[in-house]
Design a protein around this motif. Structure first.
Motif, short mmCIF file in Angstrom:
data_model
loop_
_atom_site.label_atom_id
_atom_site.label_comp_id
_atom_site.label_asym_id
_atom_site.label_seq_id
_atom_site.Cartn_x
_atom_site.Cartn_y
_atom_site.Cartn_z
N PHE A 134 28.12 127.07 81.39
CA PHE A 134 27.50 127.85 80.32
C PHE A 134 28.58 128.42 79.41
O PHE A 134 29.67 128.78 79.86
N VAL A 135 28.28 128.51 78.12
CA VAL A 135 29.08 129.26 77.15
C VAL A 135 28.21 130.44 76.73
O VAL A 135 27.25 130.29 75.99
N ARG A 136 28.54 131.60 77.30
CA ARG A 136 27.70 132.79 77.17
C ARG A 136 26.29 132.47 77.69
O ARG A 136 26.16 132.11 78.85
N ASN A 141 26.11 121.96 76.48
CA ASN A 141 25.69 120.96 75.49
C ASN A 141 24.80 121.54 74.40
O ASN A 141 24.38 120.82 73.49
N GLU A 142 24.52 122.86 74.46
CA GLU A 142 23.74 123.52 73.42
C GLU A 142 24.55 124.63 72.74
O GLU A 142 24.02 125.41 71.97
N SER A 143 25.86 124.66 73.03
CA SER A 143 26.70 125.77 72.58
C SER A 143 27.48 125.48 71.31
O SER A 143 28.20 126.34 70.82
N GLY A 144 27.36 124.29 70.78
CA GLY A 144 28.18 123.85 69.67
C GLY A 144 29.25 122.88 70.11
O GLY A 144 29.79 122.11 69.30
N PRO A 152 33.34 115.61 72.38
CA PRO A 152 31.99 116.20 72.39
C PRO A 152 31.43 116.31 73.80
O PRO A 152 31.42 115.33 74.54
N MET A 153 31.00 117.52 74.17
CA MET A 153 30.49 117.77 75.51
C MET A 153 28.96 117.76 75.47
O MET A 153 28.33 118.72 75.04
N THR A 154 28.39 116.66 75.91
CA THR A 154 26.94 116.44 75.78
C THR A 154 26.18 116.60 77.09
O THR A 154 24.98 116.37 77.13
N ASP A 155 26.87 117.00 78.14
CA ASP A 155 26.23 117.16 79.45
C ASP A 155 26.81 118.42 80.11
O ASP A 155 28.02 118.50 80.32
N PRO A 156 25.97 119.41 80.45
CA PRO A 156 26.49 120.64 81.06
C PRO A 156 26.74 120.52 82.56
O PRO A 156 27.34 121.42 83.15
#
Length: 423
Positions: A134-136, A141-144, A152-156
């Motif tokens: 998680f980013v905050r 993959n939803e953090s920018g 590009p990070m497309t999978d958390p």
């Protein structure tokens, strides 16, 4: 030297150097130096933690492995008892590399399995739960970060992401085991090693979890992760009597200043906007860089004409603008031209007497410090979480701050220049 770090970029090296030099509150850290590439000479005898900064995050995996093994060999020759492979707290990589291949190669040479893999850095909002980063309050993959121009990070799911990069199975120690204490975590890592798992994702959502991980890692030859993983490691050496626990080095360098920003992250763009309200700022037109009409000399002329005013030059834009430029000019060609521009600009600035230099962006920082060839850098006090002041040695020292794109407060550039000057 007690502890050796292999960092896959220059800002990340500064980040973990800061963590090791600071240590836990009330205990102090280790005397730490950052080395720009693999040194050809021994480290100074007083250094307890050495961070070898590589520019290996976005190069072919085979090259990253070769450079990392060379760094390991040098650190072993310095007498290090423990090693860290440091990567970004947002796990910046592609499915084809480089974190997995480097981690497995280091583990193979050291003959270990059940190796911790933990990118968590709660202080700056990076947490790991059930193997998901998680980013905050957003999944990775939803953090920018899904729009990162290079990685590009497309999978958390970091366990799944790492499994794409590795030859062997990837383990997971979930948060409940970490919360049960370092003994439970140690047992889980031992079980993972028996099952043949070389790299094991370990959850962490707060600093107490990182302290638990550090205690469990005390006997481990190898650890991998973000800079947060190192915050409790100096305490292990202090408790064993191998280190006394030192405080940050108080240093200062006075003289002209410049800021170079090559990051397109949202945080850096906001910092540039804040800085522009009271300081001269010049945007670099990428098209003109590619045409050859924006040159190092033109950037130096702008900075020289605004000495004493904290001048800043930057390239960057929104993810959409950067993607369009990459499509037009080619990603590698664009990156090479911008890196060369910033590197040559920095070299000319230092030759003209710039003493304090702030650089934003991991790739840009790598290009700049490689061009300057400053040798070992002393890690000084913290500017913002993850970003220390760095000082070169010699008769004409230079003070540096190397900032990862997403780090720092809105007024970071002013704070950094003040800290480098001892204010």
């Amino acid at each position: 030297m007690l502890l050796g770090v292999i960092a896959d970029d220059f800002t990340g090296a500064s980040d973990i150097g800061n963590t090791l030099a600071k240590g836990l509150p009330g205990q102090g850290g280790l005397q730490t130096a950052q080395f720009l590439g693999v040194p050809s000479t021994p480290a100074p005898e007083h250094i307890e933690a050495g961070v070898v900064a590589l520019k290996s995050r976005s190069i072919p995996a085979g090259e990253a492995v070769a450079q990392s093994l060379a760094a390991l060999k040098w650190l072993q020759a310095q007498g290090c008892r423990q090693f860290i492979f440091k990567y970004c707290s947002t796990f910046d990589s592609t499915p084809g590399g480089n974190i997995g291949p480097v981690g497995e190669a280091l583990a193979c040479v050291l003959g270990v399995k059940g190796v911790i893999a933990c990118p968590a850095f709660p202080t700056v909002g990076r947490t790991l739960y059930q193997g998901h980063l998680f980013v905050r309050d957003r999944l990775l993959n939803e953090s920018g970060l899904q729009n990162h121009p290079l990685n590009p990070m497309t999978d958390p799911d970091i366990r799944r992401w790492l499994a794409r990069q590795t030859a062997g199975p990837v383990g997971l120690v979930a948060l409940g085991t970490v919360k049960a204490g370092h003994g439970a975590l140690s047992s889980a890592l031992e079980a993972a090693a028996r099952e043949g798992q070389t790299l094991v994702i370990v959850d962490a959502v707060d600093d107490d979890d990182l302290t638990t991980i550090a205690r469990a890692a005390a006997p481990a030859p190898l650890i991998t992760g973000g800079s947060g993983i190192a915050q409790g490691l100096p305490a292990n050496f202090i408790a064993s009597g191998l280190a006394a626990g030192s405080s940050h080095v108080a240093m200062r360098v006075e003289g002209p200043e410049a800021i170079l920003a090559g990051s397109c992250s949202g945080a850096t763009r906001q910092q540039i906007e804040t800085h522009a309200r009271s300081h001269p700022v010049q945007a670099i037109e990428v098209e003109k860089v590619m045409e050859g009409t924006v040159t190092p000399e033109s950037l130096v002329a702008f900075i020289e004409s605004h000495r004493g005013q904290a001048p800043l030059v930057f390239s960057g834009g929104t993810p959409q603008e950067v993607a369009a430029l990459q499509h037009r000019f080619g990603r590698e060609r664009l990156a090479e031209n911008l890196d060369a521009l910033f590197a040559s600009t920095a070299r000319k600035l230092v030759k003209r007497g710039i003493k304090r230099l702030v650089v934003a962006g991991g790739e840009t920082s790598g290009a700049v410090v490689s061009a300057l060839d400053l040798g070992a850098l002393t890690v000084g006090g913290e500017i913002d979480p993850g970003v220390p002041a760095l000082y070169s040695q010699g008769d004409s020292p230079v003070a540096l701050a190397l900032k990862s794109g997403n780090f720092g407060s809105l007024d970071f550039f002013d704070k950094a220049l003040a800290k480098l000057e001892g204010r």
